[in-house]
Design an enzyme around this catalytic site. Structure first.
Site, PDB file in Angstrom:
ATOM      1  N   CYS A  83       3.290  -5.160   6.479  1.00  0.00           N
ATOM      2  CA  CYS A  83       2.858  -4.635   5.182  1.00  0.00           C
ATOM      3  C   CYS A  83       4.047  -4.045   4.437  1.00  0.00           C
ATOM      4  O   CYS A  83       5.058  -3.681   5.036  1.00  0.00           O
ATOM      5  CB  CYS A  83       1.793  -3.553   5.364  1.00  0.00           C
TER       6      CYS A  83
ATOM      7  N   HIS B 186       0.821  -1.209   0.000  1.00  0.00           N
ATOM      8  CA  HIS B 186       0.000   0.000   0.000  1.00  0.00           C
ATOM      9  C   HIS B 186       0.852   1.256   0.000  1.00  0.00           C
ATOM     10  O   HIS B 186       2.062   1.219   0.219  1.00  0.00           O
ATOM     11  CB  HIS B 186      -0.959  -0.007   1.191  1.00  0.00           C
TER      12      HIS B 186
END
Length: 157
Positions: A132, A116
C-alpha cells in the site's frame, strides 16, 4: 470536502515542475525510488506528496485505477499480514487509533492495495508497507478531495 476534524497544514502539498509527457493531467504517478506520489496537473506541473511505499519485494509497479474512496475505513489484515502478525484482530474499526488506514483510503484495482492515511506518521518517506501507499493524514485528505473513482494510478520503480 473537508474530512471531519482535519485542517490541512499549509505545507500539505507542494506544486513542482513535472515535464513527463507520458502522463496526462489527473494521473497519479508513484515513484517508488523517490518515495513520492505526484498528482499531474496542467502546464507541466504536479502536486508532490511524500509517501511510504512497499518494502523490498512488496512494492508494486504498473497501472491501476482507483476503485472506491472511503472516509475512516475499517481495516482487515490481508492473509500475508496475518501470517506475519497472527496477534492482529480480524478487523480494526475506522477511526480507531490503531487503525493503519488513517483518516481516508482509496482502493486500487490491482489487488489488495490502497492509497491511504496512516496511524504511523514516522513511516512516511520509507519503504515499509506490504504494497500500500501510505500518506500523512493531511496529505491523503488533500489528495482525496482532488481525485475520483477511476483515476489512473501508475507506479514506477
Amino acid at each position: 470536502m473537508i474530512l471531519s476534524g482535519m485542517t490541512p497544514p499549509a505545507d500539505a502539498a507542494e506544486v513542482v515542475g513535472f515535464a513527463d509527457a507520458r502522463f496526462r493531467p489527473g494521473t497519479i504517478v508513484i515513484k517508488n525510488s523517490e518515495k513520492r506520489l505526484y498528482l499531474v496537473l496542467r502546464g507541466q506541473r504536479a502536486i508532490r506528496y511524500s509517501v511510504a511505499v512497499g518494502k523490498r519485494q512488496k512494492a508494486w509497479t504498473g497501472n491501476a485505477l482507483i476503485t472506491a474512496k472511503y472516509i475512516k475505513p475499517d481495516w482487515a489484515p490481508s492473509p500475508e499480514v496475518r501470517r506475519d502478525f497472527p496477534h492482529l484482530p480480524t478487523v480494526i474499526r475506522g477511526g480507531a487509533p490503531n487503525n493503519p488506514m488513517g483518516v481516508a483510503a482509496m482502493t486500487l484495482s490491482n489487488g489488495n492495495y490502497a492509497i491511504h492515511g496512516t496511524n504511523r506518521p514516522g513511516s512516511i518517506g520509507r519503504a515499509v508497507s506490504y504494497g500500500c501507499i501510505r500518506m500523512a493524514n493531511h496529505d491523503i485528505q488533500d489528495l482525496f478531495q482532488r481525485v475520483g473513482v477511476s483515476t489512473q494510478v501508475i507506479a514506477l520503480p
